[in-house]
Design a protein around this motif. Structure first.
Motif, PDB file in Angstrom:
ATOM      1  N   GLY A  55      13.152  18.357  -9.141  1.00 44.90           N
ATOM      2  CA  GLY A  55      11.756  17.320  -8.632  1.00 44.90           C
ATOM      3  C   GLY A  55      12.894  16.474  -8.937  1.00 44.90           C
ATOM      4  N   CYS A  56      13.170  16.091 -10.000  1.00 41.71           N
ATOM      5  CA  CYS A  56      13.779  14.119 -10.527  1.00 41.71           C
ATOM      6  C   CYS A  56      14.813  14.093  -9.279  1.00 41.71           C
ATOM      7  N   GLU A  57      15.205  15.272  -9.022  1.00 40.06           N
ATOM      8  CA  GLU A  57      16.447  15.094  -8.447  1.00 40.06           C
ATOM      9  C   GLU A  57      16.433  15.055  -6.718  1.00 40.06           C
ATOM     10  N   ILE A  58      14.757  15.507  -6.045  1.00 40.37           N
ATOM     11  CA  ILE A  58      14.806  15.399  -5.154  1.00 40.37           C
ATOM     12  C   ILE A  58      14.212  13.892  -4.467  1.00 40.37           C
ATOM     13  N   HIS A  59      13.480  13.968  -5.818  1.00 42.73           N
ATOM     14  CA  HIS A  59      12.847  12.206  -5.973  1.00 42.73           C
ATOM     15  C   HIS A  59      13.988  11.123  -5.803  1.00 42.73           C
ATOM     16  N   ASN A  60      15.336  11.423  -6.358  1.00 36.73           N
ATOM     17  CA  ASN A  60      16.344  10.593  -7.086  1.00 36.73           C
ATOM     18  C   ASN A  60      16.814  10.491  -4.938  1.00 36.73           C
ATOM     19  N   ASP A  94       8.937  12.837 -20.004  1.00 39.45           N
ATOM     20  CA  ASP A  94       8.634  11.161 -19.482  1.00 39.45           C
ATOM     21  C   ASP A  94       7.098  11.901 -18.111  1.00 39.45           C
ATOM     22  N   TYR A  95       6.979  12.609 -18.213  1.00 42.13           N
ATOM     23  CA  TYR A  95       5.463  13.199 -17.710  1.00 42.13           C
ATOM     24  C   TYR A  95       4.300  14.368 -18.417  1.00 42.13           C
ATOM     25  N   ASP A  96       3.703  13.767 -19.359  1.00 37.64           N
ATOM     26  CA  ASP A  96       3.149  13.848 -20.619  1.00 37.64           C
ATOM     27  C   ASP A  96       1.976  13.987 -19.565  1.00 37.64           C
ATOM     28  N   GLY A  99       4.454   9.151   8.059  1.00 40.50           N
ATOM     29  CA  GLY A  99       4.769  10.325   8.806  1.00 40.50           C
ATOM     30  C   GLY A  99       5.988  10.051   8.947  1.00 40.50           C
ATOM     31  N   ASP A 100       6.999   8.313   8.572  1.00 41.51           N
ATOM     32  CA  ASP A 100       8.787   8.999   8.466  1.00 41.51           C
ATOM     33  C   ASP A 100       8.709   9.222   7.234  1.00 41.51           C
ATOM     34  N   CYS A 101       7.998   8.911   5.909  1.00 44.70           N
ATOM     35  CA  CYS A 101       8.496   9.576   4.364  1.00 44.70           C
ATOM     36  C   CYS A 101       8.128  11.446   4.917  1.00 44.70           C
ATOM     37  N   ASN A 147      15.090  13.335 -19.900  1.00 47.09           N
ATOM     38  CA  ASN A 147      14.140  13.456 -20.587  1.00 47.09           C
ATOM     39  C   ASN A 147      12.121  14.031 -19.469  1.00 47.09           C
ATOM     40  N   ILE A 148      13.120  14.577 -18.490  1.00 49.87           N
ATOM     41  CA  ILE A 148      12.028  14.929 -17.768  1.00 49.87           C
ATOM     42  C   ILE A 148      10.568  15.563 -17.676  1.00 49.87           C
ATOM     43  N   LEU A 149      10.645  16.143 -18.838  1.00 52.14           N
ATOM     44  CA  LEU A 149       9.583  17.006 -19.512  1.00 52.14           C
ATOM     45  C   LEU A 149       8.350  15.803 -20.449  1.00 52.14           C
ATOM     46  N   GLY A 176       3.437   5.920  -2.684  1.00 53.37           N
ATOM     47  CA  GLY A 176       4.621   6.478  -3.467  1.00 53.37           C
ATOM     48  C   GLY A 176       4.570   7.189  -4.634  1.00 53.37           C
ATOM     49  N   ARG A 177       3.987   5.409  -6.265  1.00 54.43           N
ATOM     50  CA  ARG A 177       4.196   5.854  -6.418  1.00 54.43           C
ATOM     51  C   ARG A 177       2.927   6.752  -7.850  1.00 54.43           C
ATOM     52  N   SER A 178       1.530   7.109  -7.035  1.00 52.56           N
ATOM     53  CA  SER A 178       0.809   8.162  -7.780  1.00 52.56           C
ATOM     54  C   SER A 178       0.821   9.007  -7.138  1.00 52.56           C
ATOM     55  N   LEU A 184       0.884  -1.067   0.149  1.00 56.40           N
ATOM     56  CA  LEU A 184       0.099   0.631   0.125  1.00 56.40           C
ATOM     57  C   LEU A 184       0.388   1.304   0.000  1.00 56.40           C
ATOM     58  N   LYS A 185       1.904   1.913   0.141  1.00 52.32           N
ATOM     59  CA  LYS A 185       2.691   2.211   0.428  1.00 52.32           C
ATOM     60  C   LYS A 185       3.541   2.549  -1.383  1.00 52.32           C
ATOM     61  N   ALA A 186       3.809   1.524  -1.280  1.00 50.41           N
ATOM     62  CA  ALA A 186       4.247   1.167  -2.409  1.00 50.41           C
ATOM     63  C   ALA A 186       3.876   2.095  -3.422  1.00 50.41           C
ATOM     64  N   ALA A 187       2.287   1.736  -3.761  1.00 50.59           N
ATOM     65  CA  ALA A 187       1.634   2.868  -4.538  1.00 50.59           C
ATOM     66  C   ALA A 187       1.551   3.818  -4.416  1.00 50.59           C
ATOM     67  N   VAL A 244      15.557  10.591  -2.867  1.00 50.44           N
ATOM     68  CA  VAL A 244      14.465   9.667  -2.024  1.00 50.44           C
ATOM     69  C   VAL A 244      15.273   8.018  -2.279  1.00 50.44           C
ATOM     70  N   ASN A 245      15.324   7.788  -3.800  1.00 47.51           N
ATOM     71  CA  ASN A 245      14.927   6.704  -4.373  1.00 47.51           C
ATOM     72  C   ASN A 245      16.834   6.088  -3.339  1.00 47.51           C
ATOM     73  N   GLN A 246      18.062   7.378  -3.372  1.00 44.24           N
ATOM     74  CA  GLN A 246      18.986   6.580  -2.892  1.00 44.24           C
ATOM     75  C   GLN A 246      18.937   6.701  -1.690  1.00 44.24           C
ATOM     76  N   ARG A 247      18.011   6.877  -0.984  1.00 43.40           N
ATOM     77  CA  ARG A 247      17.855   6.344   1.227  1.00 43.40           C
ATOM     78  C   ARG A 247      17.228   4.998   0.846  1.00 43.40           C
ATOM     79  N   LEU A 248      16.523   5.219  -0.219  1.00 41.28           N
ATOM     80  CA  LEU A 248      15.414   3.495   0.122  1.00 41.28           C
ATOM     81  C   LEU A 248      16.291   2.773  -0.946  1.00 41.28           C
TER      82      LEU A 248
HETATM   83  P1  FAD Z   1       8.729   5.497  -7.351  1.00 38.55           P
HETATM   84  O1  FAD Z   1       9.991   5.887  -6.652  1.00 38.55           O
HETATM   85  O2  FAD Z   1       7.205   5.251  -6.830  1.00 38.55           O
HETATM   86  O3  FAD Z   1       8.980   5.711  -8.750  1.00 38.55           O
HETATM   87  C1  FAD Z   1       7.827   5.529  -9.754  1.00 38.55           C
HETATM   88  C2  FAD Z   1       7.719   5.484 -10.958  1.00 38.55           C
HETATM   89  O4  FAD Z   1       8.585   7.016 -11.211  1.00 38.55           O
HETATM   90  C3  FAD Z   1       9.573   4.552 -10.368  1.00 38.55           C
HETATM   91  O5  FAD Z   1       9.079   3.296 -11.801  1.00 38.55           O
HETATM   92  C4  FAD Z   1       9.856   5.492 -12.639  1.00 38.55           C
HETATM   93  O6  FAD Z   1       9.325   5.404 -13.072  1.00 38.55           O
HETATM   94  C5  FAD Z   1       9.861   6.962 -12.184  1.00 38.55           C
HETATM   95  N1  FAD Z   1      11.381   7.280 -11.007  1.00 38.55           N
HETATM   96  C6  FAD Z   1      11.677   6.943 -10.424  1.00 38.55           C
HETATM   97  N2  FAD Z   1      12.828   7.986  -9.906  1.00 38.55           N
HETATM   98  C7  FAD Z   1      12.211   8.777 -10.719  1.00 38.55           C
HETATM   99  C8  FAD Z   1      13.296  10.042 -10.058  1.00 38.55           C
HETATM  100  N3  FAD Z   1      14.046  11.077  -9.856  1.00 38.55           N
HETATM  101  N4  FAD Z   1      12.425  11.622 -11.267  1.00 38.55           N
HETATM  102  C9  FAD Z   1      11.112  11.095 -12.017  1.00 38.55           C
HETATM  103  N5  FAD Z   1      10.633   9.921 -12.323  1.00 38.55           N
HETATM  104  C10 FAD Z   1      11.060   8.400 -11.438  1.00 38.55           C
HETATM  105  N6  FAD Z   1       8.641   4.792   1.312  1.00 38.55           N
HETATM  106  C11 FAD Z   1       9.012   4.036   2.009  1.00 38.55           C
HETATM  107  O7  FAD Z   1       9.718   3.461   2.414  1.00 38.55           O
HETATM  108  N7  FAD Z   1      10.083   5.209   2.991  1.00 38.55           N
HETATM  109  C12 FAD Z   1      10.221   6.540   2.563  1.00 38.55           C
HETATM  110  O8  FAD Z   1      10.652   6.959   3.162  1.00 38.55           O
HETATM  111  C13 FAD Z   1       9.248   7.060   1.695  1.00 38.55           C
HETATM  112  N8  FAD Z   1       9.179   8.834   1.743  1.00 38.55           N
HETATM  113  C14 FAD Z   1       9.132   9.043   0.376  1.00 38.55           C
HETATM  114  C15 FAD Z   1       8.139  10.447   0.097  1.00 38.55           C
HETATM  115  C16 FAD Z   1       7.508  11.112  -1.034  1.00 38.55           C
HETATM  116  C17 FAD Z   1       7.389  12.640  -0.711  1.00 38.55           C
HETATM  117  C18 FAD Z   1       7.479  10.232  -1.667  1.00 38.55           C
HETATM  118  C19 FAD Z   1       5.691  11.014  -2.844  1.00 38.55           C
HETATM  119  C20 FAD Z   1       6.706   8.330  -2.050  1.00 38.55           C
HETATM  120  C21 FAD Z   1       8.193   8.214  -0.645  1.00 38.55           C
HETATM  121  N9  FAD Z   1       7.999   7.406  -0.287  1.00 38.55           N
HETATM  122  C22 FAD Z   1       9.235   6.284   0.861  1.00 38.55           C
HETATM  123  C23 FAD Z   1       7.660   5.942  -1.450  1.00 38.55           C
HETATM  124  C24 FAD Z   1       9.013   5.395  -1.880  1.00 38.55           C
HETATM  125  O9  FAD Z   1       8.912   6.537  -2.848  1.00 38.55           O
HETATM  126  C25 FAD Z   1       8.885   4.555  -3.406  1.00 38.55           C
HETATM  127  O10 FAD Z   1       7.223   5.764  -4.359  1.00 38.55           O
HETATM  128  C26 FAD Z   1       7.782   3.623  -3.416  1.00 38.55           C
HETATM  129  O11 FAD Z   1       8.658   2.865  -2.928  1.00 38.55           O
HETATM  130  C27 FAD Z   1       7.830   3.159  -4.457  1.00 38.55           C
HETATM  131  O12 FAD Z   1       8.603   2.573  -5.038  1.00 38.55           O
HETATM  132  P2  FAD Z   1       9.242   2.658  -6.867  1.00 38.55           P
HETATM  133  O13 FAD Z   1      10.291   1.739  -6.895  1.00 38.55           O
HETATM  134  O14 FAD Z   1       7.748   2.140  -7.560  1.00 38.55           O
HETATM  135  O15 FAD Z   1       8.880   3.875  -8.030  1.00 38.55           O
END
Ligand code: FAD
Length: 117
Positions: free
Chosen positions: A79-84, A103-105, A52-54, A99-101, A12-14, A7-10, A86-90
């Motif tokens: 936005g792309c860099e800050i998501h990265n 990629d998100y039509d 809460g943790d996110c 191609n960020i613009l 996050g993706r939305s 649920l948390k991952a879903a 989060v990706n790094q931490r996870l």
């Molecule tokens: P996601 O990270 O959800 O990304 C979805 C899709 O976006 C990817 O498949 C890819 O196509 C694309 N994408 C990936 N990286 C980028 C990027 N840098 N820029 C643009 N597009 C990209 N989960 C936790 O467990 N702990 C946390 O602390 C946590 N904090 C979060 C904070 C925020 C603000 C948000 C929105 C989500 C957070 N999440 C957290 C959820 C987590 O980031 C992921 O959304 C979740 O784990 C699902 O991951 P995923 O691998 O499907 O890809």
């Protein structure tokens, strides 16, 4: 019954989908008011995010890397860099932001900026 992790991952993706799509449609030449609105929106998003943790980690990231609201490209790249961050931490792969613009039509064709902005 879905697990909490599923649920948390879903959620996050939305959330990321909406986040990046909003930034990819941010004005190319925003007014000061539009810049303020985006800053407020991102701050409120980080406050109301329902994990809460996110939310607390994301608020820290926002203070370390303040939103770049000067124009569309800078906002979308920020936005792309800050998501990265989060990706790094996870322990996830780093996304290629070049191609960020494209990629998100939003599917809203030639409508320009949001009417309210
Ligand atoms: P996601 O990270 O959800 O990304 C979805 C899709 O976006 C990817 O498949 C890819 O196509 C694309 N994408 C990936 N990286 C980028 C990027 N840098 N820029 C643009 N597009 C990209 N989960 C936790 O467990 N702990 C946390 O602390 C946590 N904090 C979060 C904070 C925020 C603000 C948000 C929105 C989500 C957070 N999440 C957290 C959820 C987590 O980031 C992921 O959304 C979740 O784990 C699902 O991951 P995923 O691998 O499907 O890809």
């Amino acid at each position: 019954q879905m697990t909490n992790e599923t649920l948390k991952a879903a959620l996050g993706r939305s959330s990321w989908h909406l986040f990046h799509t909003i930034l990819a449609r941010y004005p190319e030449s925003p007014t000061i008011e539009e810049q303020d609105i985006l800053k407020q929106y991102l701050k409120l998003f980080a406050t109301v995010y329902p994990c809460g943790d996110c939310a607390s980690h994301f608020q820290l990231l926002l203070s370390k890397y303040p939103p770049q609201v000067s124009n569309r490209v800078n906002a979308a790249l920020w936005g792309c860099e800050i998501h990265n961050k989060v990706n790094q931490r996870l322990g996830k792969d780093i996304y290629d932001c070049s191609n960020i613009l494209e990629d998100y039509d939003c599917g809203c064709g030639n409508d320009e900026e949001l009417q309210s902005m």
